[in-house]
Design a protein around this motif. Structure first.
Motif, mmCIF file in Angstrom:
data_model
loop_
_atom_site.group_PDB
_atom_site.id
_atom_site.type_symbol
_atom_site.label_atom_id
_atom_site.label_comp_id
_atom_site.label_asym_id
_atom_site.label_seq_id
_atom_site.Cartn_x
_atom_site.Cartn_y
_atom_site.Cartn_z
ATOM 1 N N LEU A 24 78.074 32.623 40.375
ATOM 2 C CA LEU A 24 78.623 31.881 41.501
ATOM 3 C C LEU A 24 77.724 32.014 42.722
ATOM 4 C CD1 LEU A 24 81.005 30.196 42.554
ATOM 5 C CD2 LEU A 24 82.104 32.335 43.193
ATOM 6 N N ARG A 29 79.212 26.885 44.115
ATOM 7 C CA ARG A 29 80.464 26.315 43.618
ATOM 8 C C ARG A 29 80.214 24.952 42.987
ATOM 9 N NH1 ARG A 29 84.466 29.489 45.012
ATOM 10 N NH2 ARG A 29 84.260 30.821 46.827
ATOM 11 N N ILE A 30 81.014 24.644 41.975
ATOM 12 C CA ILE A 30 80.920 23.365 41.287
ATOM 13 C C ILE A 30 82.186 22.579 41.625
ATOM 14 C CG2 ILE A 30 80.761 22.234 39.042
ATOM 15 C CD1 ILE A 30 79.339 24.780 38.057
ATOM 16 N N GLU A 34 86.268 23.360 40.907
ATOM 17 C CA GLU A 34 87.130 23.661 42.044
ATOM 18 C C GLU A 34 88.330 22.722 42.073
ATOM 19 O OE1 GLU A 34 86.981 26.163 44.325
ATOM 20 O OE2 GLU A 34 85.248 26.967 43.254
ATOM 21 N N SER A 43 85.473 27.677 40.322
ATOM 22 C CA SER A 43 84.099 27.762 39.823
ATOM 23 C C SER A 43 83.882 29.034 39.021
ATOM 24 C CB SER A 43 83.110 27.712 40.989
ATOM 25 O OG SER A 43 83.136 26.447 41.592
ATOM 26 N N TYR A 47 82.772 29.129 35.123
ATOM 27 C CA TYR A 47 81.661 29.870 34.530
ATOM 28 C C TYR A 47 82.162 30.738 33.372
ATOM 29 C CZ TYR A 47 78.628 28.547 38.424
ATOM 30 O OH TYR A 47 77.885 27.846 39.327
#
Length: 79
Positions: A24, A29-30, A34, A43, A47
Motif C-alpha cells: 500500500l 491506494r487503488i 476503495e 486497497s 492486495y
C-alpha cells in the motif's frame, strides 16, 4: 517444473499477504478496491485478495488442476 512454478506463486502470494501494508505504501491506494471493498481499508484488503488468489493458483498449478479448470471455463467459448 509445475511444482516449482506452483511453489513460486505460493511464496509470492504469501509475501503479498504478509506485506500488504508495504504494498500500500509503495503502490498507493487503488480506487476500484476503495470503492468496492470498503472506505479506508479497501486497497489493503484488495492486495490481500490478490495474494490469496496467487496462492490458490499456485496450488492448482502444483496439483495439475489449473489446465483442466481453465479448459472447462473456456470450453463454451472455444466450442
Amino acid at each position: 517444473m509445475k511444482i516449482l512454478i506452483g511453489i513460486i506463486l505460493i511464496i509470492i502470494g504469501a509475501l503479498i499477504i504478509i506485506y500488504s501494508n508495504k504494498m500500500l505504501e509503495i503502490f498507493g491506494r487503488i480506487p476500484f478496491f476503495e470503492q468496492h471493498l470498503g472506505t479506508e481499508g479497501g486497497s489493503r484488503l484488495g492486495y490481500q485478495v490478490i495474494g490469496f488468489l496467487s496462492v490458490i493458483v499456485g496450488l492448482l498449478v502444483m496439483t495439475g488442476s489449473f489446465e483442466g479448470i481453465i479448459l472447462s471455463i473456456f470450453s463454451p467459448v472455444t466450442g
